[in-house]
Design an enzyme around this catalytic site. Structure first.
Site, PDB file in Angstrom:
ATOM      1  N   SER A   1       0.813  -1.209   0.000  1.00  0.00           N
ATOM      2  CA  SER A   1       0.000   0.000   0.000  1.00  0.00           C
ATOM      3  C   SER A   1       0.846   1.258   0.000  1.00  0.00           C
ATOM      4  O   SER A   1       0.335   2.347  -0.241  1.00  0.00           O
ATOM      5  CB  SER A   1      -0.915   0.020   1.236  1.00  0.00           C
ATOM      6  OG  SER A   1      -0.139   0.025   2.423  1.00  0.00           O
TER       7      SER A   1
ATOM      8  N   ASN B   1      -4.342   6.404  -1.147  1.00  0.00           N
ATOM      9  CA  ASN B   1      -3.553   6.777   0.027  1.00  0.00           C
ATOM     10  C   ASN B   1      -2.889   8.140  -0.135  1.00  0.00           C
ATOM     11  O   ASN B   1      -2.711   8.871   0.843  1.00  0.00           O
ATOM     12  CB  ASN B   1      -2.504   5.707   0.326  1.00  0.00           C
ATOM     13  CG  ASN B   1      -3.110   4.502   1.024  1.00  0.00           C
ATOM     14  OD1 ASN B   1      -4.250   4.535   1.463  1.00  0.00           O
ATOM     15  ND2 ASN B   1      -2.345   3.439   1.121  1.00  0.00           N
TER      16      ASN B   1
END
Length: 282
Positions: A119, A190
């Site tokens: 991520s 993100n």
């Protein structure tokens, strides 16, 4: 590039969720963990969520049995040698991921697709550990993977278009909503969400707001389906802090750095839903 058999490396929270997505989509799936105990724990997690699906009428008992029957477990990376797609979901540590992919590069077929679920780390830096970086791509699932439809398909500079396309098409076949993006810090979600959530946490202290009122403000004033404090609790304070640190390290922007309040919560073991306590009690 046909994908018939899938490997998943790591059967923790994310890996178990990805393996569940795969078996429910009809793919023979091999889950690899470092020990039999951890492998069985991951399988039990999948079985529990599938059972819940039966209880809620989302699938039949026969469908559940068939899905869990498509999952096999191993502790050896070599047992993934005949997989067409291997998705890595180990800890967010670059040396560990590079070690895993160096070995996968040796044991899998030359045309197998290798994907990382990272991520926050650079897909390109992970791919450098392989002899054939063109077959490595990012496939960033969101937690909980069986529920959230988004998968970010991340193309590193060396990723071949054929591999990117095949990963995208597999995600679609598994019932997901994939999007493509370049290998930039934080990818899409993100990069936007982490500094925004950090701002929300800083407002708690600066504006003297309670977590309850902050969530009430953002759900009722900004139309968020879930308040920022509840969302960080769901993500996991430790996961969010790690991703913030990675983004801050890459970009150097102050908004990316984890707020002190979150760092302290991590030290106290208040990690959100996973520990039963974060901004809220569970």
């Amino acid at each position: 590039m046909e994908i018939r058999k899938v490997g998943v490396v790591g059967l923790g929270t994310m890996g178990a969720g990805i393996a569940q997505v795969s078996v429910q989509a009809g793919y023979e799936t091999v889950g690899r963990e470092v020990s039999d105990e951890l492998g069985e724990r991951g399988k039990a997690t999948i079985d529990r969520y599938l059972t819940r699906g039966v209880e809620k009428g989302r699938l039949t008992q026969e469908e559940k049995d068939a899905a869990i029957g498509r999952l096999t477990l191993t502790t050896e990376l070599a047992d993934l040698s005949d997989c067409d797609l291997v998705i890595e979901a180990v800890l967010e540590e670059l040396p560990l991921k590079r070690e895993v992919f160096a070995e996968l590069d040796r044991v899998t077929r030359p045309n197998a697709i290798l994907a990382t679920n990272t991520s926050a780390l650079s897909v390109a830096e992970i791919a450098e550990a392989t002899e054939r970086p063109e077959r490595l791509v990012g496939m960033h699932f969101f937690n909980p993977a069986p529920v959230l439809p988004l998968v970010e398909i991340v193309r590193a500079p060396s990723s071949s278009e054929e591999v990117v396309r095949a990963a995208y098409e597999w995600a679609e076949s598994a019932g997901k909503q994939p999007v493509k993006c370049n290998d930039t810090p934080g990818f899409i979600v993100n990069r936007i969400l982490i500094p925004l959530l950090n701002d929300c946490v800083r407002v708690l202290d600066e504006a003297g707001v309670t977590p309850e009122d902050l969530d009430k403000a953002m759900t009722n004033g900004a139309g968020w389906p879930l308040g920022p404090c509840a969302l960080v609790d769901l993500i996991g304070i430790d996961v969010h802090v790690h991703a913030s640190e990675a983004l801050y390290g890459k970009l150097g922007e102050e908004r990316m750095a984890p707020p002190e309040r979150l760092v302290e919560m991590q030290k106290q073991g208040r990690l959100g839903r996973k520990t039963g306590a974060g901004f809220f009690e569970y």
